[in-house]
Design an enzyme around this catalytic site. Structure first.
Site, mmCIF file in Angstrom:
data_model
loop_
_atom_site.group_PDB
_atom_site.id
_atom_site.type_symbol
_atom_site.label_atom_id
_atom_site.label_comp_id
_atom_site.label_asym_id
_atom_site.label_seq_id
_atom_site.Cartn_x
_atom_site.Cartn_y
_atom_site.Cartn_z
ATOM 1 N N ASP A 20 26.619 38.680 52.627
ATOM 2 C CA ASP A 20 27.039 39.539 51.517
ATOM 3 C C ASP A 20 25.780 40.105 50.865
ATOM 4 O OD1 ASP A 20 28.805 40.880 49.888
ATOM 5 O OD2 ASP A 20 29.710 39.092 49.016
ATOM 6 N N ASP A 38 26.398 36.220 43.020
ATOM 7 C CA ASP A 38 26.411 36.328 41.562
ATOM 8 C C ASP A 38 26.976 35.027 40.999
ATOM 9 O OD1 ASP A 38 26.293 37.371 39.004
ATOM 10 O OD2 ASP A 38 28.200 38.404 39.158
ATOM 11 N N THR A 39 28.322 34.896 40.952
ATOM 12 C CA THR A 39 28.916 33.626 40.491
ATOM 13 C C THR A 39 29.141 32.658 41.663
ATOM 14 O OG1 THR A 39 31.192 34.368 40.796
ATOM 15 C CG2 THR A 39 30.169 34.833 38.662
ATOM 16 N N THR A 93 32.819 34.436 45.653
ATOM 17 C CA THR A 93 33.177 35.147 46.892
ATOM 18 C C THR A 93 32.655 34.405 48.113
ATOM 19 O OG1 THR A 93 33.032 37.214 45.648
ATOM 20 C CG2 THR A 93 33.017 37.386 48.060
HETATM 21 P P1 5GP Z 1 30.370 36.669 43.114
HETATM 22 O O1 5GP Z 1 30.485 36.596 41.617
HETATM 23 O O2 5GP Z 1 31.628 36.224 43.771
HETATM 24 O O3 5GP Z 1 29.148 35.948 43.627
HETATM 25 O O4 5GP Z 1 30.166 38.197 43.478
HETATM 26 C C1 5GP Z 1 31.298 39.031 43.524
HETATM 27 C C2 5GP Z 1 30.952 40.440 43.867
HETATM 28 O O5 5GP Z 1 30.578 41.098 42.663
HETATM 29 C C3 5GP Z 1 29.805 40.702 44.814
HETATM 30 O O6 5GP Z 1 30.172 40.614 46.176
HETATM 31 C C4 5GP Z 1 29.458 42.123 44.445
HETATM 32 O O7 5GP Z 1 30.282 43.044 45.120
HETATM 33 C C5 5GP Z 1 29.754 42.169 42.965
HETATM 34 N N1 5GP Z 1 28.518 42.046 42.188
HETATM 35 C C6 5GP Z 1 28.066 40.958 41.534
HETATM 36 N N2 5GP Z 1 26.885 41.227 40.946
HETATM 37 C C7 5GP Z 1 26.587 42.511 41.254
HETATM 38 C C8 5GP Z 1 25.476 43.391 40.939
HETATM 39 O O8 5GP Z 1 24.510 43.043 40.266
HETATM 40 N N3 5GP Z 1 25.551 44.647 41.440
HETATM 41 C C9 5GP Z 1 26.596 45.087 42.188
HETATM 42 N N4 5GP Z 1 26.549 46.340 42.620
HETATM 43 N N5 5GP Z 1 27.651 44.309 42.508
HETATM 44 C C10 5GP Z 1 27.629 43.024 42.053
#
Ligand code: 5GP
Length: 185
Positions: free
Chosen positions: A98, A102-103, A106
């Site tokens: 990926d 972020d959190t 995913t």
């Molecule tokens: P998670 O929170 O599950 O790790 O990330 C979820 C999704 O949020 C990521 O796959 C991405 O698409 C989106 N995302 C999280 N942080 C960012 C960021 O800083 N920039 C962008 N463009 N998308 C983000």
């Protein structure tokens, strides 16, 4: 998070390239791209790894929840493997890619579902790991590879740009943005 970090296509290619040795050492049989953000990093990784690339498409509904039960229910699955197609993962080494952790919700969702197919090993690769509290953890034994760690800043990826020249011009301020963020810590 008022400041934004702008990643260029070249930055992205270099992040994958600089991570390629450790990914080659993991020696995946198959790359699984998490769409949409994982598509382009996966395709670049495939240049170095020379293995097939398949994809899923998922979206996090709401990442504002605190760590706890039910986080996985916040994933909207837009595309997944059929049971027939999933048979190819049994006994294989799978690299899940990926653009950003972020959190971690995913990645944890996709990795847990991939483990149901009984691969021999699963690892993850992201361009950016945000240094922040995570809402989910990867299962034990799952290695995670990262292009780079980054403070908790919003990253604008180049495929999101309407005007790529303007995007690339903003990217020239990235060092200042990081310096500001690091000074705030
Ligand atoms: P998670 O929170 O599950 O790790 O990330 C979820 C999704 O949020 C990521 O796959 C991405 O698409 C989106 N995302 C999280 N942080 C960012 C960021 O800083 N920039 C962008 N463009 N998308 C983000």
């Amino acid at each position: 998070m008022a400041q934004k970090y702008y990643l260029t296509y070249d930055d992205m290619h270099k992040l994958v390239s600089s991570s390629s040795q450790k990914l080659i050492e993991f020696s995946p049989d198959i790359i699984v791209a998490i769409g949409g953000g994982g598509f382009i990093p996966s395709r670049i990784a495939r240049t170095f790894l020379k293995v097939p690339m398949l994809s899923v498409s998922v979206k996090l509904y709401d990442d504002s929840l605190e760590a706890g039960d039910g986080l996985m229910e916040n994933i909207q699955v837009n595309q997944w493997f059929s049971d027939e197609a999933a048979k190819i993962f049994k006994g294989k080494r799978v690299l899940v890619v990926d653009e950003v952790d972020d959190t971690r919700t995913t990645l944890a969702y996709v990795v847990n579902r991939m483990l149901e197919y009984e691969p021999s090993e699963v690892a993850t690769f992201v361009l950016h790991n945000k240094l922040k509290e995570k809402h989910a953890e990867l299962p034990e034994g799952v290695k995670s590879y990262t292009g780079t760690d980054i403070p908790n800043v919003w990253i604008n990826y180049p495929w999101e740009a309407n005007d790529i020249d303007d995007h690339n011009a903003h990217a020239q301020n990235n060092d200042k943005v990081l310096e500001l963020l690091n000074n705030q810590c």
